[in-house]
Design an enzyme around this catalytic site. Structure first.
Site, mmCIF file in Angstrom:
data_model
loop_
_atom_site.group_PDB
_atom_site.id
_atom_site.type_symbol
_atom_site.label_atom_id
_atom_site.label_comp_id
_atom_site.label_asym_id
_atom_site.label_seq_id
_atom_site.Cartn_x
_atom_site.Cartn_y
_atom_site.Cartn_z
ATOM 1 N N ASP A 42 -67.410 -28.516 35.300
ATOM 2 C CA ASP A 42 -66.269 -29.437 35.219
ATOM 3 C C ASP A 42 -66.758 -30.826 34.791
ATOM 4 O O ASP A 42 -67.517 -31.463 35.512
ATOM 5 C CB ASP A 42 -65.570 -29.522 36.579
ATOM 6 N N HIS B 51 -62.717 -27.976 33.305
ATOM 7 C CA HIS B 51 -61.814 -28.656 34.241
ATOM 8 C C HIS B 51 -60.472 -27.949 34.425
ATOM 9 O O HIS B 51 -59.844 -28.093 35.473
ATOM 10 C CB HIS B 51 -61.576 -30.082 33.764
ATOM 11 N N SER C 213 -56.625 -31.142 40.120
ATOM 12 C CA SER C 213 -57.157 -32.456 39.725
ATOM 13 C C SER C 213 -56.486 -33.566 40.529
ATOM 14 O O SER C 213 -56.537 -33.551 41.755
ATOM 15 C CB SER C 213 -56.977 -32.654 38.217
#
Length: 398
Positions: free
Chosen positions: A333, A372, A246
């Protein structure tokens, strides 16, 4: 004789009564009329009272509805005013946007002691602290390969540092925003990587967890560089891989670009749920949905990010990176859209800097539900890593 006189007497009485009644007939009629009027008034009053009560009830109900509508309208005006005020507030105070990107003040899970990784099930992990700069301290966790679990019990920091020189590869993990190095999904990934025979070194950037300092893109990148150099000073010739997740992918590409420019690249770069750059990610983030079509969205929300010195330009960095690159991204995601990871791959794959190195993109179908941060659950992950990190020939796959 007596029987004859009784009817006569009764007749006289009736006559007397008739006479007296005829004399008082006017008064009796007047009394009857008064009683009738009184009864009519009483009857009228009884019928009016329920009507008056019903009217009063309706008025009260209408009053309550009107009051509720006024309160609702007041709330709506307040929400609308706040909705309009927030963009101006962010524009005037760019630091707010920076905090929303880093979210370092969100410490989850709460009430854990980062000095005790064993409380999170990491019984073969040591916690220590490094000092990248003056007045900056970062907390580090070092998890040794799971096969050393028994040997690691009760060992001190020196033993863990010496273990880096063993014949096991090392993964430097750079986490995303919010939370700490003790986040649940992060801990689960450490366990998976440790079970595959890797050392896992991770840390909290300055301003996160128990690390001391003020967050910034430059500072986060320098912290990562310091930890990488610390690892290389102890790992000998063992491979060192960098894994970013991320927001950590932005730190990872910043770091690897710098390492490649000084000609000390890592052995591979792994990007999990990456974006192209922070502006595109901010525009695609679910939090921005309510403002995405707000007039002047870029000026209000994206320009303050740039003015704060936050870029995390993965799309530019990959053009200057010369090492194997693996991109992992789940199609479902909700935080970093899948298309941003795919777009980053399409930029990196043809880049000249990767012509001697393989670039691989691995999607995870939305039916798997990895979203995610749950790619670590994939039973295919060990095979993917083994095949990617075990090869050295140039290759572009997707």
């Amino acid at each position: 004789m007596r029987k004859r006189t009784e009817p006569v007497a009764l007749e006289h009485e009736r006559c007397a009564a008739a006479g007296s009644s005829s004399s008082g007939s006017a008064a009796a009629a007047l009394d009857a009329d008064c009683r009738l009027k009184q009864n009519l008034r009483l009857t009228g009053t009884g019928a009016a009272e329920p009507r008056c009560a019903a009217d009063a009830g309706m008025k009260r109900a209408l009053g309550r509805r009107k009051g509720l509508w006024l309160r609702l309208r007041k709330i709506l005006f307040c929400v609308l005013g706040l909705y309009i005020a927030i963009p101006f507030l962010i524009k005037l105070c760019p630091g707010i946007q920076a905090k929303l990107i880093f979210l370092n003040f969100v410490r989850v899970p709460y009430f854990i002691d980062l000095k005790k990784p064993q409380d999170q099930g990491l019984n073969h992990t040591c916690n220590y602290y490094l000092q990248p700069e003056e007045d900056v301290t970062v907390g580090v966790w070092h998890t040794v390969p799971a096969v050393w679990w028994k040997n690691a019990q009760g060992k001190d920091q020196m033993w863990y540092e010496d273990a880096l020189a063993s014949s096991h590869a090392i993964i430097l993990y750079l986490h995303g925003n919010a939370g700490t190095r003790g986040g649940d999904h992060r801990v689960e990934l450490y366990k998976v990587l440790s079970s595959l025979g890797y050392h896992v070194v991770t840390f909290d950037y300055r301003g996160w967890g128990d690390s001391v300092g003020t967050p910034s893109e430059r500072g986060m990148t320098y912290d990562a560089l310091h930890v990488f150099d610390w690892i290389k000073a102890r790992s000998g010739d063992n491979p060192v891989y960098i894994w970013g997740h991320s927001l950590g992918t932005g730190v990872a590409t910043n770091l690897v670009r710098r390492l490649c420019e000084r000609e000390t690249p890592p052995d591979a770069l792994i990007l999990e749920s990456p974006f192209t750059n922070i502006r595109e990610e901010a525009k695609s983030h679910p939090f921005s949905v309510i403002y995405r079509y707000f007039p002047g969205f870029d000026w209000f929300f994206l320009d303050p990010i740039t003015s704060s010195g936050i870029k995390f330009a993965n799309d530019e960095n990959v053009k200057h990176i010369s090492c194997p690159l693996l991109i992992l991204h789940a199609e479902d995601d909700p935080v970093v859209p899948f298309q941003l990871g795919r777009k980053l791959y399409s930029i990196a794959a043809p880049a000249r800097s990767f012509r001697d190195f393989k670039v691989q993109f691995v999607p995870f179908h939305s039916d798997l539900g990895y979203r995610h941060k749950y790619i670590y659950k994939s039973p295919e992950l060990p095979r993917i890593l083994r095949e990617f990190l075990g090869k050295s020939e140039p290759e572009h796959q997707h």
